[in-house]
Design an enzyme around this catalytic site. Sequence first.
Site, PDB file in Angstrom:
ATOM      1  N   LYS A 190      30.684  -4.995 -18.603  1.00  0.00           N
ATOM      2  CA  LYS A 190      29.604  -3.987 -18.841  1.00  0.00           C
ATOM      3  C   LYS A 190      29.898  -3.601 -16.644  1.00  0.00           C
ATOM      4  O   LYS A 190      30.509  -2.100 -16.987  1.00  0.00           O
ATOM      5  CB  LYS A 190      28.760  -4.321 -18.932  1.00  0.00           C
ATOM      6  N   GLN A 198      20.390  -7.311 -20.968  1.00  0.00           N
ATOM      7  CA  GLN A 198      21.018  -8.127 -21.166  1.00  0.00           C
ATOM      8  C   GLN A 198      20.124  -8.864 -22.527  1.00  0.00           C
ATOM      9  O   GLN A 198      19.174  -9.679 -22.423  1.00  0.00           O
ATOM     10  CB  GLN A 198      21.593  -8.940 -20.742  1.00  0.00           C
ATOM     11  N   ASP A 232      20.719   1.249 -24.459  1.00  0.00           N
ATOM     12  CA  ASP A 232      20.743   1.217 -25.019  1.00  0.00           C
ATOM     13  C   ASP A 232      19.710   1.267 -26.571  1.00  0.00           C
ATOM     14  O   ASP A 232      20.563   0.642 -27.599  1.00  0.00           O
ATOM     15  CB  ASP A 232      20.564  -0.425 -24.678  1.00  0.00           C
TER      16      ASP A 232
END
Length: 257
Positions: free
Chosen positions: A28, A72, A95
């Site tokens: 990422k 994460q 997200d």
Amino acid sequence: MKAEGNCPGLAVIIVGSDPASQVYVRNKCKDCTEIGIYSEEYALPEETSQEELCALVQKLNEDKKISGILVQLPLPKHLDEKAVINTINPKKDVDAFHPANVGKIMIGDYDFLPCTPAGVMELIKEAHVEVSGKKCVVVGRSNIVGKPQAMLLLHSNGTVTICHSKTKNLADECRSADILVAAVGKTKMITADMVKPGAVVIDVGMNHDENGKLCGDVDFEHVKDIASAITPVPGGVGPMTRAILMKNTVKAAIINK
Ligand code: NDP
């Protein structure tokens, strides 16, 4: 955007040392560098407390350089994932896991879409596959893939069935699909006899086979001859997921300007 003083910035937080998560986070940040997005990586030790993690998220919520925050998952067991996600400013939730964003997706009025299901929709669009009126079957009902995937296919006027571990006659359900999305996490569980000839097959799964090689949920070698289109693993949904994260970060910078 840089010239206007609004460079998109992504903060990625990882807790603990799960090797797969470390690879995802590294990728990422690499993607950010490649396309000119500012990024910060926070690698926190396994024993990080809930208070410490939430305090970092709060700090990033206020940080003008940061337009998107990604924690994460999965987090170590002692941490409350829901509480951490709830701490992220929904306008920085790239997200799209915050309940406010999940609700917005439900009613079709959203800022961000979750990266993987949005990546799948992008693949479908780029392959010129019409969803409207098609029978879509999603195998898997997780909050991060299966459920939002089903909702996005529904928004595109598909007739959607969601399958899960309690589904009876999974093979029959899968065989009825014009568009089949597999998001289970089980190596080669979608076999050729479960696929209708000419179906579009999208493999979200990321598993490892007996030789440790990355593979999906679909038996690609046998299904590829039956499907009209199919995504490989690796090289299919995974890179699209990464691309959508970049798109969401740019969008977040525009929203938070
Ligand atoms: P989860 O484990 O959260 O969900 C798996 C789903 O599969 C559950 O709904 C479960 O049903 C269902 N399931 C399990 N066994 C069966 C079965 N035998 N028959 C039918 N359904 C079954 O996984 P995720 O949704 O997080 O991820 C799914 C896969 O996608 C994983 O391989 C993951 O690594 C991958 N992934 C890939 C991404 C990418 O970028 N390419 C991003 C995110 C995930 P039940 O609810 O009843 O337990």
